[in-house]
Write a protein that holds these residues in place. Structure first.
Motif, PDB file in Angstrom:
ATOM      1  N   ASP A  37       0.795  -1.232   0.000  1.00  0.00           N
ATOM      2  CA  ASP A  37       0.000   0.000   0.000  1.00  0.00           C
ATOM      3  C   ASP A  37       0.824   1.277   0.000  1.00  0.00           C
ATOM      4  OD1 ASP A  37      -2.330  -1.501   0.084  1.00  0.00           O
ATOM      5  OD2 ASP A  37      -2.332  -1.564   2.275  1.00  0.00           O
ATOM      6  N   PHE A  38       2.102   1.168   0.320  1.00  0.00           N
ATOM      7  CA  PHE A  38       2.950   2.360   0.431  1.00  0.00           C
ATOM      8  C   PHE A  38       4.413   1.917   0.377  1.00  0.00           C
ATOM      9  CE2 PHE A  38       2.123   0.751   4.668  1.00  0.00           C
ATOM     10  CZ  PHE A  38       3.388   0.695   5.225  1.00  0.00           C
ATOM     11  N   SER A  39       5.312   2.897   0.394  1.00  0.00           N
ATOM     12  CA  SER A  39       6.747   2.610   0.454  1.00  0.00           C
ATOM     13  C   SER A  39       7.380   3.448   1.560  1.00  0.00           C
ATOM     14  CB  SER A  39       7.430   2.937  -0.875  1.00  0.00           C
ATOM     15  OG  SER A  39       6.865   2.174  -1.920  1.00  0.00           O
ATOM     16  N   ALA A  40       8.284   2.840   2.309  1.00  0.00           N
ATOM     17  CA  ALA A  40       9.088   3.589   3.282  1.00  0.00           C
ATOM     18  C   ALA A  40      10.269   4.175   2.517  1.00  0.00           C
ATOM     19  CB  ALA A  40       9.572   2.670   4.387  1.00  0.00           C
ATOM     20  N   THR A  41      10.553   5.455   2.705  1.00  0.00           N
ATOM     21  CA  THR A  41      11.614   6.105   1.934  1.00  0.00           C
ATOM     22  C   THR A  41      12.635   6.792   2.839  1.00  0.00           C
ATOM     23  OG1 THR A  41      10.379   8.191   1.746  1.00  0.00           O
ATOM     24  CG2 THR A  41      10.045   6.561   0.001  1.00  0.00           C
ATOM     25  N   VAL A  42      13.872   6.802   2.377  1.00  0.00           N
ATOM     26  CA  VAL A  42      14.957   7.493   3.073  1.00  0.00           C
ATOM     27  C   VAL A  42      15.818   8.189   2.024  1.00  0.00           C
ATOM     28  CG1 VAL A  42      16.978   7.265   4.570  1.00  0.00           C
ATOM     29  CG2 VAL A  42      15.006   5.768   4.924  1.00  0.00           C
ATOM     30  N   ASN A  43      16.215   9.418   2.340  1.00  0.00           N
ATOM     31  CA  ASN A  43      17.091  10.174   1.451  1.00  0.00           C
ATOM     32  C   ASN A  43      18.284  10.688   2.265  1.00  0.00           C
ATOM     33  OD1 ASN A  43      17.470  13.441   0.914  1.00  0.00           O
ATOM     34  ND2 ASN A  43      17.729  12.213  -0.915  1.00  0.00           N
ATOM     35  N   ILE A  44      19.451  10.645   1.661  1.00  0.00           N
ATOM     36  CA  ILE A  44      20.636  11.248   2.290  1.00  0.00           C
ATOM     37  C   ILE A  44      20.780  12.645   1.705  1.00  0.00           C
ATOM     38  CG2 ILE A  44      23.124  11.102   2.681  1.00  0.00           C
ATOM     39  CD1 ILE A  44      22.870   8.065   2.031  1.00  0.00           C
ATOM     40  N   GLN A  45      20.590  13.649   2.534  1.00  0.00           N
ATOM     41  CA  GLN A  45      20.688  15.038   2.062  1.00  0.00           C
ATOM     42  C   GLN A  45      22.019  15.633   2.463  1.00  0.00           C
ATOM     43  OE1 GLN A  45      17.331  17.615   2.883  1.00  0.00           O
ATOM     44  NE2 GLN A  45      18.593  19.445   2.704  1.00  0.00           N
ATOM     45  N   SER A  46      22.734  16.111   1.474  1.00  0.00           N
ATOM     46  CA  SER A  46      24.019  16.770   1.725  1.00  0.00           C
ATOM     47  C   SER A  46      23.821  18.277   1.774  1.00  0.00           C
ATOM     48  CB  SER A  46      25.016  16.432   0.617  1.00  0.00           C
ATOM     49  OG  SER A  46      25.344  15.067   0.643  1.00  0.00           O
ATOM     50  N   SER A  47      24.614  18.940   2.572  1.00  0.00           N
ATOM     51  CA  SER A  47      24.549  20.398   2.645  1.00  0.00           C
ATOM     52  C   SER A  47      25.016  21.002   1.327  1.00  0.00           C
ATOM     53  CB  SER A  47      25.445  20.902   3.781  1.00  0.00           C
ATOM     54  OG  SER A  47      25.625  22.303   3.671  1.00  0.00           O
ATOM     55  N   LYS A  48      24.341  22.081   0.916  1.00  0.00           N
ATOM     56  CA  LYS A  48      24.756  22.749  -0.325  1.00  0.00           C
ATOM     57  C   LYS A  48      26.071  23.505  -0.136  1.00  0.00           C
ATOM     58  CE  LYS A  48      21.776  26.780   0.471  1.00  0.00           C
ATOM     59  NZ  LYS A  48      20.665  27.593  -0.064  1.00  0.00           N
ATOM     60  N   TRP A  49      26.512  23.631   1.117  1.00  0.00           N
ATOM     61  CA  TRP A  49      27.765  24.339   1.394  1.00  0.00           C
ATOM     62  C   TRP A  49      28.962  23.394   1.461  1.00  0.00           C
ATOM     63  CZ3 TRP A  49      26.276  28.961   0.447  1.00  0.00           C
ATOM     64  CH2 TRP A  49      25.042  29.423   0.863  1.00  0.00           C
ATOM     65  N   ASN A  50      28.758  22.124   1.146  1.00  0.00           N
ATOM     66  CA  ASN A  50      29.867  21.166   1.221  1.00  0.00           C
ATOM     67  C   ASN A  50      31.030  21.558   0.306  1.00  0.00           C
ATOM     68  OD1 ASN A  50      28.505  19.652   3.076  1.00  0.00           O
ATOM     69  ND2 ASN A  50      27.981  17.979   1.693  1.00  0.00           N
ATOM     70  N   THR A  51      32.236  21.281   0.787  1.00  0.00           N
ATOM     71  CA  THR A  51      33.448  21.543   0.003  1.00  0.00           C
ATOM     72  C   THR A  51      34.269  20.257  -0.054  1.00  0.00           C
ATOM     73  OG1 THR A  51      34.768  22.149   1.943  1.00  0.00           O
ATOM     74  CG2 THR A  51      33.504  23.916   0.877  1.00  0.00           C
TER      75      THR A  51
END
Length: 201
Positions: A37-51
């Protein structure tokens, strides 16, 4: 090795195997466990300020529900369930009660960071997602969060009530939400949604 490359290595060797063992599929930095009926989701979000010398990142979690496409979401669904299109979008930092992002610098003890990430996935993120066994579980948690003042899109619950056949609750919510809307454009969308769901406002 740059911090970006170390992060890729952590994803490949530590994060991905944990989610794979729990039945998740991977696409890029997104993971999804597809249920009926649904999906469990996970995202790895990186900071836009990463160097090259410093990288920060954290986990986002959500519950992806196909019924929202063609009703609330008027754009084609992606081929892979994405956290950004989900309901109950909750940051990993909220689940772990730790506001800090994971941080990688040239001085970071990588093994220690890996242990922290593994602990957070196994003790907080996966148990949180495993509590959802049916759409009714999703509705229950969404209702609780709304009572606590944490608001999702107001139409999501209406669609979920329809999906479990509770049209009375769906109609009542549709009418209440419509009456609370301020902008004409919002009211127009609500009328269109009600028609798509076979409800009246």
């Amino acid at each position: 090795m740059t911090t970006q490359n170390v992060l890729k290595q952590i994803v490949k060797e530590t994060i991905a195997p944990l989610f794979k063992a729990a039945g998740f599929k991977k696409q890029g930095n997104n993971f999804a466990q597809v249920c009926s009926d649904f999906s469990a989701t996970v995202n790895i979000q990186s900071s836009k300020w990463n160097t090259q010398d410093e990288a920060e990142f954290f986990f986002n979690t959500g519950i992806y529900i196909e019924e929202l496409f063609g009703t609330v979401h008027l754009y084609p669904k992606s081929t892979f369930p994405m956290e950004i299109d989900s309901v109950l979008r909750i940051r990993g930092t909220e689940l772990t009660k730790n506001d800090s992002w994971y941080s990688l610098t040239t001085d970071t003890n990588v093994e220690q960071l890996k242990r922290m990430i593994m602990k957070d996935i196994t003790e907080y993120i996966l148990p949180h997602l495993r509590q959802f066994e049916s759409i009714n579980d999703v509705i229950r948690v969404m209702e609780l969060r709304e009572k606590d003042g944490v608001y999702d899109n107001p139409h999501h619950l209406t669609v979920l009530y329809c999906s479990i056949g509770d049209l009375e609750k769906a109609r009542a919510r549709m009418a209440r939400v419509y009456n609370e809307l301020k902008l004409d454009s919002q009211k127009e969308f609500a009328i269109g949604l009600a028609n798509r769901l076979g409800l009246r406002v």
